[in-house]
Design a protein around this motif. Structure first.
Motif, short mmCIF file in Angstrom:
data_model
loop_
_atom_site.label_atom_id
_atom_site.label_comp_id
_atom_site.label_asym_id
_atom_site.label_seq_id
_atom_site.Cartn_x
_atom_site.Cartn_y
_atom_site.Cartn_z
N CYS A 183 0.79 -1.00 0.03
CA CYS A 183 0.20 0.06 -0.07
C CYS A 183 0.97 1.21 -0.02
N LYS A 184 1.95 1.23 0.73
CA LYS A 184 2.95 2.33 0.69
C LYS A 184 3.46 2.40 -0.60
N LEU A 185 4.08 1.41 -1.39
CA LEU A 185 4.73 1.42 -2.37
C LEU A 185 3.67 2.06 -3.63
N CYS A 186 2.48 1.33 -3.49
CA CYS A 186 1.46 1.93 -4.43
C CYS A 186 1.10 3.45 -4.50
N ALA A 187 0.96 3.79 -3.12
CA ALA A 187 0.81 5.25 -2.95
C ALA A 187 1.75 6.06 -3.65
N ASP A 188 3.13 5.76 -3.50
CA ASP A 188 4.16 6.40 -3.84
C ASP A 188 4.25 6.44 -5.42
N ILE A 189 3.92 5.28 -6.09
CA ILE A 189 3.99 5.12 -7.66
C ILE A 189 2.65 5.79 -8.29
N CYS A 190 1.44 5.56 -7.38
CA CYS A 190 0.18 6.45 -7.89
C CYS A 190 0.38 7.88 -8.11
N ASP A 191 1.12 8.42 -6.82
CA ASP A 191 1.58 9.84 -6.74
C ASP A 191 2.36 10.40 -8.08
N THR A 192 3.51 9.46 -8.30
CA THR A 192 4.42 9.88 -9.52
C THR A 192 3.72 9.81 -10.58
N CYS A 193 2.66 8.85 -10.93
CA CYS A 193 2.12 8.70 -12.30
C CYS A 193 1.29 9.86 -12.30
N GLY A 194 0.35 10.25 -11.28
CA GLY A 194 -0.51 11.17 -11.24
C GLY A 194 0.24 12.71 -11.72
N LYS A 195 1.16 12.89 -10.83
CA LYS A 195 2.06 13.99 -11.57
C LYS A 195 2.27 14.14 -12.83
N GLU A 196 2.90 13.04 -13.15
CA GLU A 196 3.36 12.87 -14.85
C GLU A 196 2.24 13.31 -15.60
N HIS A 239 -7.64 12.29 -21.09
CA HIS A 239 -7.42 11.07 -20.52
C HIS A 239 -6.17 11.10 -19.33
N CYS A 240 -5.35 12.05 -19.96
CA CYS A 240 -4.10 12.07 -18.85
C CYS A 240 -4.66 12.78 -17.31
N LYS A 241 -5.72 13.99 -17.74
CA LYS A 241 -6.08 14.73 -16.63
C LYS A 241 -6.95 13.68 -15.68
N LYS A 242 -7.77 12.95 -16.39
CA LYS A 242 -8.68 11.92 -15.63
C LYS A 242 -7.65 10.78 -15.07
N CYS A 243 -6.68 10.26 -15.61
CA CYS A 243 -5.82 9.34 -14.87
C CYS A 243 -5.05 10.00 -13.58
N VAL A 292 -7.65 10.16 -10.81
CA VAL A 292 -7.79 8.89 -10.37
C VAL A 292 -6.55 8.33 -9.44
N CYS A 293 -5.36 8.55 -9.92
CA CYS A 293 -4.04 8.43 -9.39
C CYS A 293 -3.84 8.78 -7.95
N PHE A 294 -4.44 9.91 -7.83
CA PHE A 294 -4.24 10.89 -6.67
C PHE A 294 -5.17 10.23 -5.65
N THR A 295 -6.38 10.11 -6.17
CA THR A 295 -7.51 9.30 -5.14
C THR A 295 -6.89 7.71 -4.58
N CYS A 296 -6.41 7.20 -5.49
CA CYS A 296 -5.92 5.79 -5.00
C CYS A 296 -4.66 5.82 -4.22
N ALA A 297 -3.91 6.79 -4.43
CA ALA A 297 -2.56 7.13 -3.39
C ALA A 297 -3.18 7.54 -2.16
N LYS A 298 -4.23 8.17 -1.99
CA LYS A 298 -4.64 8.74 -0.61
C LYS A 298 -5.49 7.58 -0.05
N GLU A 299 -6.00 6.76 -0.86
CA GLU A 299 -6.77 5.53 -0.12
C GLU A 299 -5.71 4.44 0.43
N CYS A 300 -4.57 4.40 -0.42
CA CYS A 300 -3.62 3.52 -0.18
C CYS A 300 -2.80 4.07 1.28
N ARG A 301 -2.74 5.24 1.40
CA ARG A 301 -2.07 5.82 2.43
C ARG A 301 -2.94 5.55 3.97
#
Length: 117
Positions: A73-86, A94-98, A101-110
């Protein structure tokens, strides 16, 4: 912790994996694919870690190995944040939506990782 306790995080990870796969495919159809290379690769990584996290969270854990879920979950949050920022660097829908969703997932994982700590 049982499967039901992970449900919100599982749902967020499933949605993120799906959105990342969609975004990567859509990026491949953009005119400047080379410019999208990092976005595409991060989308693939993010989708994979989300699917892996879901696999672990979905398995009944009777052996005291929740530490693996916590670490994932910690790793997933970090990768989701990195992906979301990119993804957020680009103007395509499609990039804005992604990114969203990545930032929401990172929050849930944290939140899940905090609950388990």
């Amino acid at each position: 912790m049982s499967f039901e306790n992970y449900q919100s995080c599982i749902d967020a990870c499933n949605e993120c994996a799906s959105e990342c796969n969609h975004c990567a495919t859509a990026c491949l159809n953009e005119e400047s694919v080379k410019m999208m290379a990092k976005c595409i690769q991060l989308n693939r990584y993010c989708a994979e870690i989300c699917k892996t996290a879901v696999t672990f969270m979905s398995s009944e854990n009777n052996f005291g190995e929740e530490k693996f879920v916590l670490q994932l979950c910690k790793l997933c949050a970090d990768i989701c944040d990195t992906c979301g920022k990119e993804c957020d660097k680009f103007e395509m829908e499609h990039c804005k939506k992604c990114a969203e969703v990545c930032f929401t997932c990172a929050k849930e994982c944290r939140e899940m990782a905090r609950a388990m700590a």
